[in-house]
Design a protein around this motif. Structure first.
Motif, mmCIF file in Angstrom:
data_model
loop_
_atom_site.group_PDB
_atom_site.id
_atom_site.type_symbol
_atom_site.label_atom_id
_atom_site.label_comp_id
_atom_site.label_asym_id
_atom_site.label_seq_id
_atom_site.Cartn_x
_atom_site.Cartn_y
_atom_site.Cartn_z
ATOM 1 N N CYS A 157 0.819 -1.229 0.000
ATOM 2 C CA CYS A 157 0.000 0.000 0.000
ATOM 3 C C CYS A 157 0.847 1.271 0.000
ATOM 4 C CB CYS A 157 -0.951 -0.005 1.192
ATOM 5 S SG CYS A 157 -2.187 -1.317 1.062
ATOM 6 N N ASP A 158 0.301 2.280 -0.616
ATOM 7 C CA ASP A 158 0.977 3.556 -0.806
ATOM 8 C C ASP A 158 0.441 4.601 0.174
ATOM 9 O OD1 ASP A 158 -1.473 4.552 -1.742
ATOM 10 O OD2 ASP A 158 -0.925 4.370 -3.835
ATOM 11 N N PRO A 159 0.970 5.822 0.108
ATOM 12 C CA PRO A 159 0.509 6.861 1.047
ATOM 13 C C PRO A 159 -0.980 7.187 0.922
ATOM 14 C CG PRO A 159 2.611 7.501 0.088
ATOM 15 C CD PRO A 159 2.150 6.284 -0.658
ATOM 16 N N ALA A 160 -1.601 6.813 -0.186
ATOM 17 C CA ALA A 160 -3.044 7.000 -0.313
ATOM 18 C C ALA A 160 -3.806 5.847 0.362
ATOM 19 C CB ALA A 160 -3.429 7.118 -1.785
ATOM 20 N N GLY A 161 -3.076 4.877 0.923
ATOM 21 C CA GLY A 161 -3.709 3.781 1.658
ATOM 22 C C GLY A 161 -4.231 2.668 0.778
ATOM 23 N N ILE A 162 -3.904 2.720 -0.507
ATOM 24 C CA ILE A 162 -4.381 1.710 -1.453
ATOM 25 C C ILE A 162 -3.197 1.027 -2.133
ATOM 26 C CG2 ILE A 162 -6.571 2.886 -1.812
ATOM 27 C CD1 ILE A 162 -5.456 4.080 -4.379
ATOM 28 N N PHE A 171 -0.403 0.130 -4.407
ATOM 29 C CA PHE A 171 0.445 0.836 -5.384
ATOM 30 C C PHE A 171 0.499 -0.053 -6.624
ATOM 31 C CE2 PHE A 171 5.128 1.867 -6.384
ATOM 32 C CZ PHE A 171 4.835 3.058 -7.025
ATOM 33 N N PHE A 194 -7.772 -1.925 -0.597
ATOM 34 C CA PHE A 194 -7.329 -1.336 0.662
ATOM 35 C C PHE A 194 -6.626 -2.356 1.558
ATOM 36 C CE2 PHE A 194 -10.643 1.299 -1.028
ATOM 37 C CZ PHE A 194 -10.257 2.596 -0.719
ATOM 38 N N LEU A 195 -5.779 -1.820 2.420
ATOM 39 C CA LEU A 195 -5.040 -2.627 3.395
ATOM 40 C C LEU A 195 -5.951 -3.639 4.101
ATOM 41 C CD1 LEU A 195 -2.451 -3.087 5.107
ATOM 42 C CD2 LEU A 195 -3.182 -1.210 6.563
#
Lengths: 154, 154, 154, 154
Positions: D30-35, D37, D86-87
């Motif tokens: 997951c990336d800084p957007a929480g989804i 990458f 999502f995580l």
């Protein structure tokens, strides 16, 4: 980039002969908390060693692995993560040689912020190996000599 | 998976209450030398902690990060890479708790081959933080209690 | 880096206003076959878009994500892998804008070897989204204007 | 896992003979957007192909690469990212064979949520190559036969 000016950064490390490289904190490095995911710091460490070999020691990983059949294996790692790093920050990476053994070299690596404060500081022990057998082999004399240029008393 | 049988693996670690998980060495983990690239081991460590939280401590990273606004920051890492791991191997990952502080927990992690020999052994210190401020916060009592189930004398 | 000289590279693409960036093939990118692992090319694509936003469009990912609460989501990807890339090679990455929609932009990206031959060529469609809702939002006019500078007829 | 029951998922794909595998969305994805990458989805694609070879075709990547000196190179990729992941989510990955050529195979891969809705859908064209020369070589007959078991009319 070899830095030959005498300088003290932080409290414990004299980096007279440090190898330095800038590191941009990219989107690909960051986790859902918006900060660098710690395994990505380990890729930054490896990239720094790769750049040091190519630019500082005049032997690229490609030459080392593909032409000479050697490898540099990480056998030990100690890292302190002092403060988080955020998307878009420009860090400064520094590498100095702590000690050189028959087959191994101990490196001290620091990633610092724009004010020179530690974000991450670590030690890596690398061992030169035969790529096929993965067995340790002595560091060649010319490489050892070039490594010693980056050696610093702690 | 919690292992409640008393057992000794290797020479130094009693893993009465270890959390265990299998790890397949994938193509994505391996470098041009055909062995696991060391930053990928750090992803395996993080995945193991993630599985331990979800299955062993009954709090998923999603709940921790997204619902409660907490994070588990890695602040210290020490790793010994005893032997290389190759594409397709099935390793066994083991996690035990060494000590629990106010906000932190010290974990010992080992990745072993099919014969129980160490490939990688490391210690991680994690600190529970507030996701927004990145500041340490005390471990909640219920989480501390569940962590202590995996605690082992060294 | 914006290239304003008129030039033709390959057969199909006029890159009058291309954004260009060098890419070093690192150890971390390569797989057990000694060549770039294809998901690492996708990280190179993302890094190129990140550099283009910061240097070409004057809006960094940090500003976009953290200050404005926007994101650029990849919604479509088409890639041809023409030839493998090897450890230590220096590739040239090129980005041009193919079309700009209300919320989306279609990019053409090429990675080429030192002789200008394609290694990888792809198209990405990115959509500007609200970071919270992940819903599309219109590209702001100033950003659209700056994107159009890199637009090229196919 | 081979699914031999006749079923229709989504609107366009009959997956009579699909290879299926669960995929947990991890913190590392997951990336800084929480989804997730998007390059991490490409690792999930590669892992799925790896599992399909080992479990579905009875030839592991280790055997293919290390014993037989072959590789499976990705030469073409087309991916639609329909919705973010999502995580902590558990996705279902599905692989079917669209067509088999002399040296190549076209796969359709889908990652779906718990309700069976597409998150990511893509096509990959893989070519069997000689590991040393990176040149295409014909798919061996037994492998082709085992691949055809997973073939599905579109």
């Amino acid at each position: 980039m070899r830095d030959t000016t005498s300088s003290v950064r932080g409290e414990t490390i004299v980096e007279t002969h440090a190898f330095r490289s800038p590191v941009l904190v990219r989107f690909a490095h960051c986790d859902p908390a918006g900060i660098v995911f710690f395994p990505r710091y380990m890729e930054m460490f490896n990239n720094l060693v790769e750049d040091w070999c190519r630019e500082g020691l005049q032997i690229s990983f490609a030459e080392m692995h593909l032409e000479r059949g050697w490898g540099m294996s990480t056998v030990h790692l100690e890292v302190d993560f002092a403060a988080p790093s955020f998307l878009g920050e420009e860090l400064s990476a520094t590498l100095v040689v702590r000690s050189i053994g028959t087959s191994s070299v101990r490196l001290e690596i620091a990633l610092r912020d724009a004010e020179g404060r530690d974000r991450v500081r670590g030690q890596m022990v690398l061992v030169m190996v035969e790529a096929q057998s993965k067995r340790a082999r002595p560091l060649p004399d010319d490489l050892r000599a070039r490594m010693s240029v980056f050696q610093s008393e702690s």
